[in-house]
Design a protein around this motif. Structure first.
Motif, PDB file in Angstrom:
ATOM      1  N   ASP A 127       0.823  -1.205   0.000  1.00 22.15           N
ATOM      2  CA  ASP A 127       0.000   0.000   0.000  1.00 22.15           C
ATOM      3  C   ASP A 127       0.860   1.260   0.000  1.00 22.15           C
ATOM      4  N   GLU A 128       2.032   1.205   0.661  1.00 18.65           N
ATOM      5  CA  GLU A 128       2.940   2.353   0.621  1.00 18.65           C
ATOM      6  C   GLU A 128       3.428   2.603  -0.801  1.00 18.65           C
ATOM      7  N   LYS A 129       3.707   1.528  -1.520  1.00 16.23           N
ATOM      8  CA  LYS A 129       4.134   1.676  -2.912  1.00 16.23           C
ATOM      9  C   LYS A 129       2.995   2.222  -3.765  1.00 16.23           C
ATOM     10  N   TYR A 130       1.789   1.723  -3.515  1.00 20.00           N
ATOM     11  CA  TYR A 130       0.639   2.241  -4.264  1.00 20.00           C
ATOM     12  C   TYR A 130       0.359   3.705  -3.908  1.00 20.00           C
ATOM     13  N   GLU A 131       0.662   4.083  -2.656  1.00 19.13           N
ATOM     14  CA  GLU A 131       0.490   5.474  -2.246  1.00 19.13           C
ATOM     15  C   GLU A 131       1.414   6.384  -3.041  1.00 19.13           C
ATOM     16  N   GLU A 132       2.627   5.886  -3.339  1.00 13.05           N
ATOM     17  CA  GLU A 132       3.547   6.671  -4.171  1.00 13.05           C
ATOM     18  C   GLU A 132       2.946   6.916  -5.551  1.00 13.05           C
ATOM     19  N   ILE A 133       2.255   5.901  -6.060  1.00 14.82           N
ATOM     20  CA  ILE A 133       1.596   6.071  -7.363  1.00 14.82           C
ATOM     21  C   ILE A 133       0.496   7.112  -7.257  1.00 14.82           C
ATOM     22  N   ARG A 134      -0.297   7.068  -6.187  1.00 16.29           N
ATOM     23  CA  ARG A 134      -1.376   8.042  -6.026  1.00 16.29           C
ATOM     24  C   ARG A 134      -0.822   9.458  -5.884  1.00 16.29           C
ATOM     25  N   LYS A 135       0.275   9.609  -5.103  1.00 12.49           N
ATOM     26  CA  LYS A 135       0.881  10.928  -4.968  1.00 12.49           C
ATOM     27  C   LYS A 135       1.381  11.439  -6.315  1.00 12.49           C
ATOM     28  N   SER A 136       1.993  10.530  -7.090  1.00 13.19           N
ATOM     29  CA  SER A 136       2.481  10.928  -8.406  1.00 13.19           C
ATOM     30  C   SER A 136       1.331  11.341  -9.315  1.00 13.19           C
ATOM     31  N   LEU A 137       0.221  10.621  -9.207  1.00  8.83           N
ATOM     32  CA  LEU A 137      -0.939  10.978 -10.031  1.00  8.83           C
ATOM     33  C   LEU A 137      -1.529  12.321  -9.604  1.00  8.83           C
ATOM     34  N   GLU A 138      -1.438  12.650  -8.329  1.00  9.09           N
ATOM     35  CA  GLU A 138      -1.913  13.962  -7.892  1.00  9.09           C
ATOM     36  C   GLU A 138      -1.072  15.082  -8.496  1.00  9.09           C
ATOM     37  N   MET A 139       0.196  14.796  -8.778  1.00 13.77           N
ATOM     38  CA  MET A 139       1.072  15.782  -9.407  1.00 13.77           C
ATOM     39  C   MET A 139       0.850  15.875 -10.905  1.00 13.77           C
ATOM     40  N   CYS A 140       0.071  14.947 -11.438  1.00 14.70           N
ATOM     41  CA  CYS A 140      -0.235  14.975 -12.871  1.00 14.70           C
ATOM     42  C   CYS A 140      -1.196  16.128 -13.155  1.00 14.70           C
ATOM     43  N   SER A 141      -0.789  17.073 -14.036  1.00 17.11           N
ATOM     44  CA  SER A 141      -1.585  18.263 -14.364  1.00 17.11           C
ATOM     45  C   SER A 141      -1.998  18.214 -15.825  1.00 17.11           C
ATOM     46  N   ILE A 142      -3.296  18.230 -16.042  1.00 16.62           N
ATOM     47  CA  ILE A 142      -3.808  18.228 -17.420  1.00 16.62           C
ATOM     48  C   ILE A 142      -3.339  19.487 -18.156  1.00 16.62           C
ATOM     49  N   GLU A 143      -3.438  20.648 -17.490  1.00 18.15           N
ATOM     50  CA  GLU A 143      -3.040  21.923 -18.092  1.00 18.15           C
ATOM     51  C   GLU A 143      -1.560  21.899 -18.477  1.00 18.15           C
ATOM     52  N   LYS A 144      -0.723  21.419 -17.565  1.00 23.54           N
ATOM     53  CA  LYS A 144       0.706  21.378 -17.848  1.00 23.54           C
ATOM     54  C   LYS A 144       1.034  20.427 -18.987  1.00 23.54           C
ATOM     55  N   ASP A 145       0.362  19.293 -19.029  1.00 23.10           N
ATOM     56  CA  ASP A 145       0.658  18.335 -20.089  1.00 23.10           C
ATOM     57  C   ASP A 145       0.243  18.875 -21.449  1.00 23.10           C
ATOM     58  N   VAL A 146      -0.914  19.547 -21.522  1.00 25.45           N
ATOM     59  CA  VAL A 146      -1.355  20.127 -22.791  1.00 25.45           C
ATOM     60  C   VAL A 146      -0.406  21.244 -23.209  1.00 25.45           C
ATOM     61  N   ASP A 147      -0.042  22.128 -22.270  1.00 27.40           N
ATOM     62  CA  ASP A 147       0.909  23.199 -22.580  1.00 27.40           C
ATOM     63  C   ASP A 147       2.254  22.632 -23.012  1.00 27.40           C
ATOM     64  N   PHE A 148       2.686  21.569 -22.350  1.00 28.77           N
ATOM     65  CA  PHE A 148       3.969  20.961 -22.691  1.00 28.77           C
ATOM     66  C   PHE A 148       3.948  20.441 -24.122  1.00 28.77           C
ATOM     67  N   PHE A 149       2.842  19.776 -24.487  1.00 30.77           N
ATOM     68  CA  PHE A 149       2.729  19.261 -25.845  1.00 30.77           C
ATOM     69  C   PHE A 149       2.707  20.389 -26.868  1.00 30.77           C
ATOM     70  N   VAL A 150       1.958  21.468 -26.551  1.00 31.83           N
ATOM     71  CA  VAL A 150       1.882  22.604 -27.485  1.00 31.83           C
ATOM     72  C   VAL A 150       3.262  23.223 -27.679  1.00 31.83           C
ATOM     73  N   ASN A 151       3.966  23.456 -26.579  1.00 30.29           N
ATOM     74  CA  ASN A 151       5.297  24.059 -26.676  1.00 30.29           C
ATOM     75  C   ASN A 151       6.291  23.134 -27.367  1.00 30.29           C
ATOM     76  N   LEU A 152       6.106  21.818 -27.183  1.00 33.96           N
ATOM     77  CA  LEU A 152       7.024  20.872 -27.808  1.00 33.96           C
ATOM     78  C   LEU A 152       6.802  20.771 -29.310  1.00 33.96           C
ATOM     79  N   ARG A 153       5.561  20.857 -29.745  1.00 31.89           N
ATOM     80  CA  ARG A 153       5.228  20.625 -31.156  1.00 31.89           C
ATOM     81  C   ARG A 153       4.837  21.890 -31.920  1.00 31.89           C
ATOM     82  N   LYS A 154       4.870  23.067 -31.294  1.00 32.86           N
ATOM     83  CA  LYS A 154       4.393  24.275 -31.976  1.00 32.86           C
ATOM     84  C   LYS A 154       5.302  24.619 -33.155  1.00 32.86           C
TER      85      LYS A 154
END
Length: 312
Positions: free
Chosen positions: A226-253
């Motif tokens: 469960d501690e290992k799975y908690e690390e996955i949940r924490k990492s998913l909380e750091m996942c930002s839809i806005e940042k990922d879309v902006d990152f893709f736009v800046n990478l491929r613009k």
């Protein structure tokens, strides 16, 4: 048992101790089988995390979350392999305990086997001597001897009396020896029972503690997982839809200006005075509105958070 030569009670104790040893062996085999399952499961998880693609073309924060996810699955697999090794060690401890009790009990059993044999032989000898004494008793059916046979009968009677006295002394000695052996057997039997009772208490205590430890090991494995799975949940909380879309736009613009309108040029009548159409100023590309917020379908659970964690 009231029968001096009977071993029914002793045999019952030995059978119970052998059954207890068998039960320990069954739990030992259970641990070994569980270890095989845990090791196989752990290896399969490791192979899955290393060989199976899982969002390998994702970018930025979601990619990092997936990397954490695969790494933690690998760690869970390693944890199951370690648990398998721990279970094998516990099975070996149970085997050592079982063999140690068997070795100690064997010494007592050999002593009891010898004293049972000696007791039975002495009892048989005593009964034979007793039977011989009974055979020398005068019979009521004997007739009075005649005068001519008196001296012969007197001599035979003297010999018989002497033999009877010797047999009686032998019988008394046999009974005395038998009593000593019976008393020795009685004391050794009590000591053996006390030893067997101590062994049985130790076995039950060891068995109970081993089972308790096994359950704790499984619980610890669940907590660690469960501690290992908690690390996955924490990492998913750091996942930002806005940042990922902006990152893709800046990478491929490819630029910040839209293509200019196409201008008509008159190649058919070049001498005509045609007022050229001015090209409009380039218009910067405007970003679209805010990103939509993901919604759950009807009946679908919401995303779990760390604070409000739930097994959904």
């Amino acid at each position: 048992s009231t029968d001096l030569t009977s071993t029914v009670g002793y045999d019952s104790i030995i059978q119970h101790l052998n059954d207890g040893r068998k039960n320990c062996k069954e739990f030992e085999d259970f641990l070994k089988e569980r270890a095989i399952i845990e090791e196989k499961y752990g290896k399969e998880l490791i192979n899955l995390s290393k060989k199976k693609p899982c969002g390998q073309t994702e970018l930025n924060t979601l990619k990092r979350s997936l990397d954490v996810f695969k790494q933690q699955i690998d760690n869970v697999g390693q944890g199951h392999i370690q648990l398998a090794q721990t279970l094998r060690e516990e099975a070996k401890k149970m085997e050592d305990f079982r063999e140690k009790q068997k070795l100690h009990r064997k010494k007592i059993e050999l002593i009891m086997e010898a004293i049972h044999k000696n007791r039975n032989l002495q009892y048989k000898k005593t009964m034979e001597v007793k039977q011989m004494c009974c055979c020398f008793l005068p019979s009521s059916s004997l007739h009075l001897p005649t005068l001519s046979c008196f001296w012969q009968l007197f001599l035979k009677l003297a010999q018989t009396k002497s033999a009877l006295e010797d047999t009686d002394r032998s019988y008394q000695q046999s009974v005395t020896t038998m009593e000593k052996i019976r008393d020795e057997w009685h004391n050794e039997h009590i000591k053996a029972c006390e030893f067997f009772e101590t062994q049985e208490c130790e076995r039950i205590n060891y068995f109970r503690n081993a089972l308790w430890l096994h359950v704790n090991q499984l619980s610890l494995g669940c907590v660690q997982n469960d501690e290992k799975y908690e690390e996955i949940r924490k990492s998913l909380e750091m996942c930002s839809i806005e940042k990922d879309v902006d990152f893709f736009v800046n990478l491929r613009k490819t630029g910040s200006l839209a293509p200019a309108p196409v201008v008509y040029e008159n190649y058919y009548n070049a001498q005509r005075n045609v007022t050229p159409v001015r090209s409009p100023a380039p218009v910067p590309i405007s970003r679209r509105g805010p990103l939509p917020t993901p919604t759950s379908a009807p009946g679908e659970p919401d995303y779990a958070t760390v604070d409000g964690y739930s097994l959904v």
